[in-house]
Design a protein around this motif. Structure first.
Motif, PDB file in Angstrom:
ATOM      1  N   ILE A  21       0.833  -1.210   0.000  1.00 53.74           N
ATOM      2  CA  ILE A  21       0.000   0.000   0.000  1.00 53.74           C
ATOM      3  C   ILE A  21       0.872   1.267   0.000  1.00 53.74           C
ATOM      4  N   GLY A  22       1.978   1.231   0.746  1.00 54.25           N
ATOM      5  CA  GLY A  22       2.852   2.403   0.836  1.00 54.25           C
ATOM      6  C   GLY A  22       3.441   2.773  -0.514  1.00 54.25           C
ATOM      7  N   LYS A  23       3.872   1.777  -1.254  1.00 59.93           N
ATOM      8  CA  LYS A  23       4.444   2.039  -2.583  1.00 59.93           C
ATOM      9  C   LYS A  23       3.366   2.618  -3.513  1.00 59.93           C
ATOM     10  N   SER A  44      17.640  -2.376  -0.943  1.00 62.16           N
ATOM     11  CA  SER A  44      17.578  -2.771  -2.355  1.00 62.16           C
ATOM     12  C   SER A  44      16.143  -2.702  -2.875  1.00 62.16           C
ATOM     13  N   ARG A  45      15.178  -2.982  -1.991  1.00 61.08           N
ATOM     14  CA  ARG A  45      13.781  -2.852  -2.447  1.00 61.08           C
ATOM     15  C   ARG A  45      13.410  -1.386  -2.681  1.00 61.08           C
ATOM     16  N   LEU A  46      13.989  -0.500  -1.850  1.00 63.62           N
ATOM     17  CA  LEU A  46      13.734   0.937  -2.057  1.00 63.62           C
ATOM     18  C   LEU A  46      14.348   1.391  -3.389  1.00 63.62           C
ATOM     19  N   PHE A 141      -2.718   7.875  10.324  1.00 61.89           N
ATOM     20  CA  PHE A 141      -2.307   6.570  10.842  1.00 61.89           C
ATOM     21  C   PHE A 141      -3.056   5.483  10.079  1.00 61.89           C
ATOM     22  N   VAL A 142      -2.306   4.483   9.619  1.00 61.45           N
ATOM     23  CA  VAL A 142      -2.941   3.378   8.896  1.00 61.45           C
ATOM     24  C   VAL A 142      -3.186   2.235   9.879  1.00 61.45           C
ATOM     25  N   SER A 143      -4.454   2.073  10.237  1.00 61.04           N
ATOM     26  CA  SER A 143      -4.842   0.980  11.132  1.00 61.04           C
ATOM     27  C   SER A 143      -5.528  -0.107  10.306  1.00 61.04           C
ATOM     28  N   SER A 144      -6.361  -0.865  10.944  1.00 60.69           N
ATOM     29  CA  SER A 144      -6.949  -2.041  10.287  1.00 60.69           C
ATOM     30  C   SER A 144      -8.291  -2.342  10.948  1.00 60.69           C
ATOM     31  N   VAL A 187      -8.173   0.269   7.552  1.00 61.47           N
ATOM     32  CA  VAL A 187      -8.104  -0.316   6.210  1.00 61.47           C
ATOM     33  C   VAL A 187      -8.632  -1.759   6.232  1.00 61.47           C
ATOM     34  N   GLY A 188      -9.367  -2.094   5.187  1.00 64.09           N
ATOM     35  CA  GLY A 188      -9.878  -3.469   5.064  1.00 64.09           C
ATOM     36  C   GLY A 188      -8.895  -4.347   4.303  1.00 64.09           C
ATOM     37  N   PHE A 189      -9.270  -5.612   4.080  1.00 66.15           N
ATOM     38  CA  PHE A 189      -8.399  -6.528   3.330  1.00 66.15           C
ATOM     39  C   PHE A 189      -8.010  -5.889   2.010  1.00 66.15           C
ATOM     40  N   THR A 190      -6.724  -5.862   1.761  1.00 69.13           N
ATOM     41  CA  THR A 190      -6.202  -5.276   0.517  1.00 69.13           C
ATOM     42  C   THR A 190      -5.275  -6.301  -0.118  1.00 69.13           C
ATOM     43  N   GLU A 191      -5.360  -6.354  -1.439  1.00 66.32           N
ATOM     44  CA  GLU A 191      -4.520  -7.253  -2.223  1.00 66.32           C
ATOM     45  C   GLU A 191      -3.054  -7.133  -1.770  1.00 66.32           C
ATOM     46  N   PRO A 210      -3.561 -16.339   0.648  1.00 68.59           N
ATOM     47  CA  PRO A 210      -4.489 -15.509  -0.129  1.00 68.59           C
ATOM     48  C   PRO A 210      -5.835 -15.369   0.573  1.00 68.59           C
ATOM     49  N   ARG A 211      -6.506 -14.234   0.326  1.00 71.84           N
ATOM     50  CA  ARG A 211      -7.814 -13.985   0.938  1.00 71.84           C
ATOM     51  C   ARG A 211      -8.904 -14.068  -0.122  1.00 71.84           C
ATOM     52  N   PRO A 212     -10.153 -14.240   0.334  1.00 71.03           N
ATOM     53  CA  PRO A 212     -11.242 -14.277  -0.656  1.00 71.03           C
ATOM     54  C   PRO A 212     -11.274 -12.982  -1.467  1.00 71.03           C
TER      55      PRO A 212
HETATM   56  N1  LIG Z   1      -2.750  -5.474   3.231  1.00 75.03           N
HETATM   57  C1  LIG Z   1      -3.838  -5.473   3.973  1.00 75.03           C
HETATM   58  O1  LIG Z   1      -4.788  -6.236   3.722  1.00 75.03           O
HETATM   59  C2  LIG Z   1      -3.968  -4.532   5.135  1.00 75.03           C
HETATM   60  C3  LIG Z   1      -5.203  -4.477   5.823  1.00 75.03           C
HETATM   61  C4  LIG Z   1      -5.331  -3.622   6.891  1.00 75.03           C
HETATM   62  C5  LIG Z   1      -4.269  -2.802   7.270  1.00 75.03           C
HETATM   63  N2  LIG Z   1      -3.086  -2.890   6.612  1.00 75.03           N
HETATM   64  C6  LIG Z   1      -1.984  -2.042   7.066  1.00 75.03           C
HETATM   65  O2  LIG Z   1      -1.494  -1.302   5.971  1.00 75.03           O
HETATM   66  C7  LIG Z   1      -0.093  -1.067   6.133  1.00 75.03           C
HETATM   67  C8  LIG Z   1       0.646  -1.540   4.887  1.00 75.03           C
HETATM   68  O3  LIG Z   1       0.353  -2.911   4.679  1.00 75.03           O
HETATM   69  P1  LIG Z   1       0.892  -3.701   3.396  1.00 75.03           P
HETATM   70  O4  LIG Z   1      -0.007  -4.838   3.198  1.00 75.03           O
HETATM   71  O5  LIG Z   1       1.153  -2.763   2.283  1.00 75.03           O
HETATM   72  O6  LIG Z   1       2.285  -4.254   3.983  1.00 75.03           O
HETATM   73  P2  LIG Z   1       3.587  -4.820   3.240  1.00 75.03           P
HETATM   74  O7  LIG Z   1       3.298  -5.081   1.805  1.00 75.03           O
HETATM   75  O8  LIG Z   1       4.084  -5.915   4.100  1.00 75.03           O
HETATM   76  O9  LIG Z   1       4.590  -3.579   3.315  1.00 75.03           O
HETATM   77  C9  LIG Z   1       5.063  -3.167   4.570  1.00 75.03           C
HETATM   78  C10 LIG Z   1       6.059  -2.050   4.358  1.00 75.03           C
HETATM   79  O10 LIG Z   1       6.497  -1.621   5.656  1.00 75.03           O
HETATM   80  C11 LIG Z   1       7.926  -1.676   5.698  1.00 75.03           C
HETATM   81  N3  LIG Z   1       8.339  -1.938   7.068  1.00 75.03           N
HETATM   82  C12 LIG Z   1       8.086  -3.014   7.836  1.00 75.03           C
HETATM   83  N4  LIG Z   1       8.682  -2.898   9.028  1.00 75.03           N
HETATM   84  C13 LIG Z   1       9.323  -1.702   9.016  1.00 75.03           C
HETATM   85  C14 LIG Z   1      10.136  -1.005   9.940  1.00 75.03           C
HETATM   86  N5  LIG Z   1      10.423  -1.521  11.148  1.00 75.03           N
HETATM   87  N6  LIG Z   1      10.620   0.216   9.600  1.00 75.03           N
HETATM   88  C15 LIG Z   1      10.358   0.752   8.375  1.00 75.03           C
HETATM   89  N7  LIG Z   1       9.597   0.133   7.460  1.00 75.03           N
HETATM   90  C16 LIG Z   1       9.095  -1.076   7.774  1.00 75.03           C
HETATM   91  C17 LIG Z   1       8.302  -2.783   4.714  1.00 75.03           C
HETATM   92  O11 LIG Z   1       9.633  -2.682   4.216  1.00 75.03           O
HETATM   93  P3  LIG Z   1      10.908  -3.331   4.985  1.00 75.03           P
HETATM   94  O12 LIG Z   1      10.504  -4.720   5.396  1.00 75.03           O
HETATM   95  O13 LIG Z   1      11.996  -3.281   3.983  1.00 75.03           O
HETATM   96  O14 LIG Z   1      11.188  -2.458   6.162  1.00 75.03           O
HETATM   97  C18 LIG Z   1       7.307  -2.495   3.607  1.00 75.03           C
HETATM   98  O15 LIG Z   1       7.771  -1.429   2.796  1.00 75.03           O
HETATM   99  C19 LIG Z   1       0.304  -1.802   7.410  1.00 75.03           C
HETATM  100  O16 LIG Z   1       0.314  -0.903   8.482  1.00 75.03           O
HETATM  101  C20 LIG Z   1      -0.797  -2.829   7.571  1.00 75.03           C
HETATM  102  O17 LIG Z   1      -0.969  -3.214   8.915  1.00 75.03           O
HETATM  103  C21 LIG Z   1      -2.907  -3.731   5.560  1.00 75.03           C
END
Ligand SMILES: NC(=O)c1ccc[n+]([C@@H]2O[C@H](COP(=O)([O-])OP(=O)(O)OC[C@H]3O[C@@H](n4cnc5c(N)ncnc54)[C@H](OP(=O)(O)O)[C@@H]3O)[C@@H](O)[C@H]2O)c1
Length: 272
Positions: A21-23, A44-46, A141-144, A187-191, A210-212
């Motif tokens: 989501i951040g990217k 390297s991912r950055l 703030f990104v919560s869930s 935030v809800g379930f996201t790909e 994987p989620r539904p």
């Molecule tokens: N995907 C969902 O379904 C979903 C649902 C509800 C809420 N959220 C929330 O949305 C946010 C993003 O989720 P996402 O699914 O996009 O996660 P993701 O794909 O796992 O990406 C997480 C990002 O956070 C970085 N990160 C992790 N630990 C870190 C640290 N200690 N310091 C700095 N960066 C750090 C990771 O990079 P590095 O590992 O390189 O640090 C990566 O860039 C999270 O807060 C998650 O709880 C996601």
């Protein structure tokens, strides 16, 4: 107002922006004419993100660092001011999940998740506030959905995302006279990205199952909703039907929500 009109020229710090989501948030801010500071631990991912967004190189600042490290956040804000001259928006997106019942969790796993989800939001906010006061900026703030009610099997994730509710509420009042917007998004379930990882109870990094599809939003949609929330200065938002349903039940019928969660949990346990 359109997103492009709002984000044009804005400087946005996005934590955890090397994937997921951040990217996607960074991609959309850049496309709307903004500038981004992106941070994560894996350098390297950055760098791969800079390669991918190479048409916007001038508008991207990269910082490899841990969001739970206070001094790293301070350095990052200094770098942003040196490069872009201001900071308008902080999106506290970096986060991590783990699964497993409390009884089975290694303490180090609980610590990692609590650290990144709580200190990894608190410390960037503390470092950014002086600059956000100057720009009358925003913090999101990104919560869930797991931040509305404790989810069995995900207690540490729930507790850390719930903590963000308290943090955002306190900060909203503290920063009101400085005209800084403070919001939280459930935030809800996201790909997920292919290589997204979660922590097992004994600390192994595992692929997230994987989620539904019908319950899962695209990253584009989630990022767009987050950017809209900031633009409209909405205190809190939940993105999905499941999120809104959980929110309403947790407020008005918590016993019913506990019943649903418990029934679902035991169903999953017996299917294993
Ligand atoms: N995907 C969902 O379904 C979903 C649902 C509800 C809420 N959220 C929330 O949305 C946010 C993003 O989720 P996402 O699914 O996009 O996660 P993701 O794909 O796992 O990406 C997480 C990002 O956070 C970085 N990160 C992790 N630990 C870190 C640290 N200690 N310091 C700095 N960066 C750090 C990771 O990079 P590095 O590992 O390189 O640090 C990566 O860039 C999270 O807060 C998650 O709880 C996601």
């Amino acid at each position: 107002m359109s997103l492009s009109k709002f984000y044009q020229g804005k400087v946005v710090l996005i934590t955890g922006a090397s994937m997921g989501i951040g990217k996607e948030l960074a991609k959309q801010v850049l496309a709307h004419g903004g500038k981004v500071a992106i941070t994560a631990r894996n350098e390297s991912r950055l760098n791969a993100v800079i390669e991918e967004f190479n048409t916007y190189t001038e508008n991207i600042l990269v910082h490899a660092g841990d969001a739970t490290d206070y001094s790293s956040n301070q350095k990052l804000v200094e770098k942003i001011i040196a490069r872009f001259g201001k900071l308008d928006i902080l999106i506290n997106n970096a986060g991590m999940s783990c699964y497993g019942e409390v009884e089975t969790l290694q303490p180090s796993v609980a610590e990692q998740v609590i650290n990144i989800n709580i200190y990894g939001s608190l410390y960037p906010a503390m470092s950014a506030i002086p600059e956000l006061k100057k720009s009358k900026g925003s913090i999101l703030f990104v919560s869930s959905i797991a931040g509305f009610h404790g989810i069995p099997g995900y207690s540490t994730y729930s507790l850390s995302k719930m903590a963000l509710t308290g943090l955002s509420q306190s900060m909203r009042t503290e920063l009101k006279s400085s005209n800084i917007y403070v919001g939280i998004s459930y935030v809800g379930f996201t790909e997920n990205e292919e290589d997204k990882k979660t922590l097992s109870p004994n600390g192994q990094l595992e692929k997230v199952p994987p989620r539904p599809k019908r319950l899962t939003a695209t990253r584009e949609t989630t990022a767009r909703l987050l950017l809209h929330q900031i633009m409209h200065r909405k205190h809190s938002a939940s993105h999905s039907f499941l999120g809104s349903f959980t929110n309403v039940l947790s407020r008005y019928a918590p016993a019913l929500l506990s019943y649903f969660l418990s029934r679902n949990y035991h169903k999953q346990q017996s299917a294993r």
